[in-house]
Scaffold this motif. Structure first.
Motif, short mmCIF file in Angstrom:
data_model
loop_
_atom_site.label_atom_id
_atom_site.label_comp_id
_atom_site.label_asym_id
_atom_site.label_seq_id
_atom_site.Cartn_x
_atom_site.Cartn_y
_atom_site.Cartn_z
N HIS A 1 -1.26 4.88 -3.58
CA HIS A 1 -2.26 4.51 -4.56
C HIS A 1 -2.98 3.28 -4.01
CE1 HIS A 1 -0.51 7.25 -7.46
NE2 HIS A 1 0.67 6.72 -7.26
N SER B 1 3.63 -5.98 -8.83
CA SER B 1 2.89 -4.73 -8.61
C SER B 1 3.76 -3.70 -7.90
CB SER B 1 1.61 -5.00 -7.82
OG SER B 1 1.89 -5.43 -6.51
N TYR C 1 -4.05 -0.42 -3.06
CA TYR C 1 -3.14 -1.51 -2.70
C TYR C 1 -3.00 -2.51 -3.84
CZ TYR C 1 -6.37 -5.39 -1.97
OH TYR C 1 -7.25 -6.41 -2.16
N SER C 2 -1.92 -3.28 -3.75
CA SER C 2 -1.67 -4.34 -4.71
C SER C 2 -0.99 -5.49 -3.98
CB SER C 2 -0.80 -3.83 -5.87
OG SER C 2 0.44 -3.37 -5.38
N GLU D 1 5.86 -2.19 -10.64
CA GLU D 1 5.03 -1.29 -11.43
C GLU D 1 4.84 0.05 -10.71
OE1 GLU D 1 0.39 -1.27 -12.66
OE2 GLU D 1 1.49 -3.09 -13.18
N TYR D 2 4.59 0.00 -9.40
CA TYR D 2 4.41 1.22 -8.61
C TYR D 2 5.67 2.08 -8.66
CZ TYR D 2 3.60 4.23 -4.55
OH TYR D 2 3.44 5.32 -3.72
N GLN E 1 0.86 -1.19 0.00
CA GLN E 1 0.00 0.00 0.00
C GLN E 1 0.89 1.23 0.00
OE1 GLN E 1 -3.72 0.56 0.23
NE2 GLN E 1 -2.70 2.36 -0.60
#
Length: 122
Positions: free
Chosen positions: A40, A48, A42-43, A51-52, A37
């Motif tokens: 943005h 992920s 959460y993933s 990517e963040y 988290q």
């Protein structure tokens, strides 16, 4: 190793990768089922996380200080930190970060990462 040693070892690697804008290297510090988290939605998982951090601006830096630690179990350490994210084109953003590190073999990886911003009451 103490809880503080465990946290600083893992988070120094995280910081180094963030400062180098190396999203794939940032992601290697997370477990396969890590809950992430940032600022943005959460993933889950290292892809992920990569990517963040790939979406973050060049020149982003992270300076942290450990505020609290807790040993939750032999293979789990909780850390509560203050993090200053520096930018080249705007003021530093100070956030609070909670992480849970899980020992995987001889390595400690981030299995939970949650950033929070507290309102400015100045």
């Amino acid at each position: 190793m103490t809880e503080n040693d465990i946290l600083t070892t893992a988070l120094d690697q995280w910081k180094s990768a963030v400062d180098a804008h190396d999203p794939k290297r940032v992601a290697t510090g997370f477990t396969e089922d890590a809950i992430f988290q940032g600022l943005h939605p959460y993933s889950v998982g290292p892809d992920s996380v990569a990517e963040y951090y790939d979406s973050q601006p060049l020149g982003l830096t992270a300076d942290y200080s450990v505020l609290q630690t807790r040993r939750l179990a032999d293979d789990l350490v909780l850390g509560y930190l203050s993090v200053d994210f520096g930018f080249t084109d705007r003021p530093t953003l100070t956030v609070y970060l909670s992480v849970i590190l899980r020992r995987t073999g001889e390595t400690w990886l981030i299995s939970h990462y949650q950033v929070s911003r507290l309102p400015d009451h100045s």
